[in-house]
Design an enzyme around this catalytic site. Sequence first.
Site, PDB file in Angstrom:
ATOM      1  N   SER A 193       0.839  -1.192   0.000  1.00 56.01           N
ATOM      2  CA  SER A 193       0.000   0.000   0.000  1.00 56.01           C
ATOM      3  C   SER A 193       0.876   1.244   0.000  1.00 56.01           C
ATOM      4  O   SER A 193       1.998   1.228   0.508  1.00 56.01           O
ATOM      5  CB  SER A 193      -0.915   0.002   1.230  1.00 56.01           C
ATOM      6  OG  SER A 193      -1.876   1.036   1.138  1.00 56.01           O
ATOM      7  N   ASP A 194       0.352   2.299  -0.587  1.00 58.28           N
ATOM      8  CA  ASP A 194       1.014   3.597  -0.573  1.00 58.28           C
ATOM      9  C   ASP A 194      -0.064   4.655  -0.698  1.00 58.28           C
ATOM     10  O   ASP A 194      -1.177   4.369  -1.155  1.00 58.28           O
ATOM     11  CB  ASP A 194       2.022   3.718  -1.720  1.00 58.28           C
ATOM     12  CG  ASP A 194       2.925   4.925  -1.555  1.00 58.28           C
ATOM     13  OD1 ASP A 194       3.665   4.973  -0.548  1.00 58.28           O
ATOM     14  OD2 ASP A 194       2.884   5.832  -2.403  1.00 58.28           O
TER      15      ASP A 194
END
Length: 187
Positions: free
Chosen positions: A67-68
């Site tokens: 995730s980012d």
Amino acid sequence: MTLILASTSPYRRALLQRLTIPFEQVAPAFIEAVPGSMEATELVRHNTMGKARAVLADHPDATIIGSDQLALCGEHVLGKPGSIENAAAQLHMLSGQRVTFLTGLCLLTSAGERYETIPYHVYFRHLTANEIHRYISIEQPVDCAGSFKSEGLGISLFEKMEGEDPTALIGLPLIRLSQWLHPLAPA
């Protein structure tokens, strides 16, 4: 199934713990691209997939969660401020504005991958310099895109929020992740 969160984020770890499934947390050996180096949605995808692929390289039999996140305010792409001064500047800029947070999410195995960018919109109140200073002194949000923690006092900075998954705003979209993990979870 070994499930690994490809992140050092305590926020993502706490979110994933809500699902009560066993997982490991591994720091990805990946250097993130910075805002301005590419278009915003591509930047989120690049960093999300890069972190997950780096961990998969060392754990080829695992299922990796990556995730980012970044924030968009008009033409400005915002990442983590990194300092109190930058956090104050970000919050001054966001005052009275609509901000879109893009959170990339991937589920990666050696057999394949899933990826999605989940948007979430926040409408900031008009903030005074004193409100910004007080908020920053209490929560020290230097490691959060947009310089706030919506799960804490940061919620008081908003007029309203819009989106399908409020956990996307914190950094790990649990609704989508739960849907993806459902067929993988033991009965």
